[in-house]
Design a protein around this motif. Structure first.
Motif, PDB file in Angstrom:
ATOM      1  N   GLY A 113     -32.097 -34.039  26.685  1.00 25.59           N
ATOM      2  CA  GLY A 113     -30.734 -33.562  26.820  1.00 25.59           C
ATOM      3  C   GLY A 113     -30.664 -32.396  27.783  1.00 25.59           C
ATOM      4  O   GLY A 113     -31.685 -31.960  28.328  1.00 25.59           O
ATOM      5  N   PRO A 114     -29.474 -31.836  28.016  1.00 22.04           N
ATOM      6  CA  PRO A 114     -29.328 -30.703  28.947  1.00 22.04           C
ATOM      7  C   PRO A 114     -30.213 -29.508  28.580  1.00 22.04           C
ATOM      8  O   PRO A 114     -30.830 -28.897  29.457  1.00 22.04           O
ATOM      9  N   ALA A 115     -30.280 -29.181  27.278  1.00 19.96           N
ATOM     10  CA  ALA A 115     -31.110 -28.045  26.863  1.00 19.96           C
ATOM     11  C   ALA A 115     -32.584 -28.311  27.143  1.00 19.96           C
ATOM     12  O   ALA A 115     -33.330 -27.403  27.544  1.00 19.96           O
ATOM     13  N   ASP A 116     -33.029 -29.556  26.964  1.00 26.07           N
ATOM     14  CA  ASP A 116     -34.420 -29.907  27.238  1.00 26.07           C
ATOM     15  C   ASP A 116     -34.739 -29.744  28.721  1.00 26.07           C
ATOM     16  O   ASP A 116     -35.801 -29.231  29.090  1.00 26.07           O
ATOM     17  N   TYR A 117     -33.822 -30.189  29.569  1.00 29.66           N
ATOM     18  CA  TYR A 117     -34.028 -30.039  31.014  1.00 29.66           C
ATOM     19  C   TYR A 117     -34.075 -28.565  31.417  1.00 29.66           C
ATOM     20  O   TYR A 117     -34.848 -28.175  32.289  1.00 29.66           O
ATOM     21  N   PHE A 118     -33.243 -27.756  30.766  1.00 24.05           N
ATOM     22  CA  PHE A 118     -33.253 -26.320  31.070  1.00 24.05           C
ATOM     23  C   PHE A 118     -34.615 -25.714  30.765  1.00 24.05           C
ATOM     24  O   PHE A 118     -35.205 -25.022  31.601  1.00 24.05           O
ATOM     25  N   PRO A 166     -36.362 -30.487  19.085  1.00 27.84           N
ATOM     26  CA  PRO A 166     -37.819 -30.234  19.006  1.00 27.84           C
ATOM     27  C   PRO A 166     -38.458 -30.121  20.392  1.00 27.84           C
ATOM     28  O   PRO A 166     -39.367 -29.324  20.592  1.00 27.84           O
ATOM     29  N   ILE A 167     -37.959 -30.925  21.341  1.00 26.63           N
ATOM     30  CA  ILE A 167     -38.495 -30.858  22.701  1.00 26.63           C
ATOM     31  C   ILE A 167     -38.219 -29.487  23.305  1.00 26.63           C
ATOM     32  O   ILE A 167     -39.093 -28.877  23.939  1.00 26.63           O
ATOM     33  N   SER A 168     -37.013 -28.974  23.101  1.00 31.06           N
ATOM     34  CA  SER A 168     -36.657 -27.651  23.629  1.00 31.06           C
ATOM     35  C   SER A 168     -37.527 -26.564  23.011  1.00 31.06           C
ATOM     36  O   SER A 168     -37.986 -25.646  23.716  1.00 31.06           O
ATOM     37  N   ILE A 169     -37.775 -26.652  21.717  1.00 32.88           N
ATOM     38  CA  ILE A 169     -38.592 -25.641  21.040  1.00 32.88           C
ATOM     39  C   ILE A 169     -40.013 -25.636  21.598  1.00 32.88           C
ATOM     40  O   ILE A 169     -40.580 -24.574  21.885  1.00 32.88           O
ATOM     41  N   VAL A 170     -40.585 -26.820  21.778  1.00 28.34           N
ATOM     42  CA  VAL A 170     -41.951 -26.914  22.311  1.00 28.34           C
ATOM     43  C   VAL A 170     -42.014 -26.345  23.722  1.00 28.34           C
ATOM     44  O   VAL A 170     -42.918 -25.559  24.063  1.00 28.34           O
ATOM     45  N   LEU A 171     -41.058 -26.717  24.578  1.00 25.63           N
ATOM     46  CA  LEU A 171     -41.058 -26.224  25.959  1.00 25.63           C
ATOM     47  C   LEU A 171     -40.840 -24.712  26.015  1.00 25.63           C
ATOM     48  O   LEU A 171     -41.446 -24.022  26.844  1.00 25.63           O
TER      49      LEU A 171
END
Length: 503
Positions: A143-148, A467-472
């Protein structure tokens, strides 16, 4: 089973003499395009498309596949011999490839680059053939947050870990961020830092910045008689004599995985794959001090990764119509020109052509090895050109290459200005790679941050809901803390493996 049958049905189409000739010509032209500073696969394919109107679709796509694969390897030739990345993906190749050439191992360096590029391209083509639809679903989960956070992690990693001095790495990245926001804001439509100049409305082209930062400083050094390699310093005998190729197998495996992963995510590209592969391989190495000084694995990793990126970028492009990078976008245009509409129907209604195109990606990876091997000695002989001529030739090629982008004298002047900035950065030991990466990732991070805040109505907690955003985000924090970790180890009696300046 359907995939296997489609591959079998499409394979005979590659035996057409015109398709074979198109793949050979395309690969040779691609290597030449990649080897000329300022030119790129995007430009080569864009120029070719109007010439393919009267060709059969598979003939045209075979030539395009050859240009795409060939240019990715071709960019390593000037990077190794002249310290000038022929394409954006060749930036990381300079670090160890040019050092090997200075040590009299130019033929070995070219061989390592060629083998690594061929392996990366072949792996990428196989993945494209066999698992395109399943892998395309991975990109949909971002999602957008993951890309950020992905963009932040990429910039942080390169800026902090690539430079011996983290402050200089961050300074370089900030410079790139400033360059990246020039132009019209894609969300609000407002002009930013254009200073009333029409030429700045579309932003600063990445090739202009890249050519200025990386091509002009070596040319200046050549004109001043510094850092020049003479032909006598280069080993023109048997290449890679006594070299253990098996030692690079783990490097190829890891670099291929990185290239495939980065290529699958739209808007990243081979340059990011190459830089990340170089950094990750350095992290795995037991001889970190050798990196940036002619380490063979430091050359194999980026070359394998940026070629593994080629087929992977086409996965979302062919299955979803979402181009992974500029080259994939141009290839989508070529498909539309020949009446092929990207998406699920492409694999059903035009299976022969679609799978035939993917097979040409695999075949041209082998042709790249053959053509590159035959031309290796000619590439090394570039160094026989007198230094007094080589500098002006490089300057002339960069001017022609940059002018050809938009037929703009303004961009040529801008490129020369960036060249002076790059020369100053080099003398002050400020790495240039973070600046290039920030120009690419900066707009991506800004756009997705603003999109996330619009979706969540300015709720910053939304940025850490996935979860992807947290890991990144955690990985970015680890990268930020990494310069202090060696100091902690030293206080406890350990040894420091702080990264050295590599740009």
């Amino acid at each position: 089973m359907d995939t296997f049958l489609n591959i079998v049905n499409a394979a005979p189409g590659l035996l057409d003499p015109y398709v074979i000739l198109a793949m050979i010509v395309g690969t040779a032209v691609g290597i030449a395009v990649g080897a000329l500073p300022g030119l790129s696969a995007t430009m080569g394919i864009a120029v070719l498309i109007p010439l393919t109107f009267t060709m059969e679709p598979l003939v045209a796509l075979g030539m395009i596949a050859g240009i795409y694969n060939g240019s990715m390897y071709g960019g390593s030739i000037p990077a190794i011999l002249l310290r000038i990345p022929g394409t954006p993906a060749g930036v990381a190749t300079v670090f160890d490839g040019h050092e090997m050439a200075k040590q009299g191992k130019a033929r070995q360096a070219l061989d390592i680059s060629l083998v690594s590029s061929s392996i990366g391209s072949a792996v990428s083509a196989v993945v494209l053939l066999l698992v395109a639809p399943p892998l395309a679903l991975v990109a949909l989960t971002f999602g957008p947050a993951d890309y950020f956070w992905l963009a932040v992690f990429g910039m942080t990693t390169i800026a902090i870990m690539l430079a011996g001095n983290p402050a200089k790495g961050i300074l370089s990245a900030c410079f790139g961020l400033c360059i990246g926001i020039v132009g019209i804001d894609g969300i609000s439509g407002n002009e930013r830092f254009t200073f009333g100049t029409v030429e700045f409305l579309s932003g600063i082209h990445i090739v202009v910045l890249l050519t200025g930062l990386y091509a002009i400083p070596p040319a200046i050094d050549l004109l001043l008689g510094k850092n020049a390699i003479q032909a006598g310093d280069v080993d023109l005998g048997e290449a890679a004599k006594g070299f253990r190729w098996s030692s690079l197998v783990p490097t190829w495996i890891r670099a291929s995985a990185i290239g495939l992963t980065v290529g699958l995510i739209p808007a990243l590209g081979g340059n990011i794959a190459a830089l990340l592969a170089w950094q990750e391989e350095r992290r795995y190495s037991r001889n970190k001090d050798n990196w940036g000084k002619g380490e063979p694995a430091g050359l194999a990793a980026p070359e394998c990764a940026n070629n593994a990126d080629t087929g992977a970028t086409l996965i979302p492009a062919l299955t979803l119509g979402i181009p992974g990078n500029a080259v994939a976008a141009v290839i989508l245009g070529a498909l539309l020109v020949h009446g092929l509409r990207p998406g699920p129907d492409l694999f059903r209604g035009n299976a022969d052509i679609t799978y035939g195109f993917m097979l040409t990606m695999l075949v041209t990876s082998g042709l790249m090895f053959v053509i590159g091997k035959l031309g290796a000695r000619a590439y090394v002989n570039v160094l026989r050109v007198p230094r007094q001529l080589l500098g002006p030739i490089i300057l002339a090629l960069t001017v022609v290459g940059v002018y050809a982008i938009h037929n703009s004298v303004f961009e040529v002047i801008l490129m020369l200005a960036f060249g002076l900035v790059g020369f100053a950065m080099e003398k002050m030991a400020i790495p240039r790679a973070p600046a290039v990466l920030a120009v690419i990732l900066g707009p991506i991070s800004e756009e997705n941050l603003r999109r996330s805040l619009l979706i969540s109505q300015d709720n910053f907690a939304y940025l850490l809901q996935s979860p992807i955003s947290i890991v990144l985000a955690l990985l970015a924090l680890v990268a930020l803390a990494s310069p202090w970790l060696p100091k902690v180890n030293w206080r406890r009696g350990g040894t420091s493996d702080a990264p050295k300046e590599s740009d």
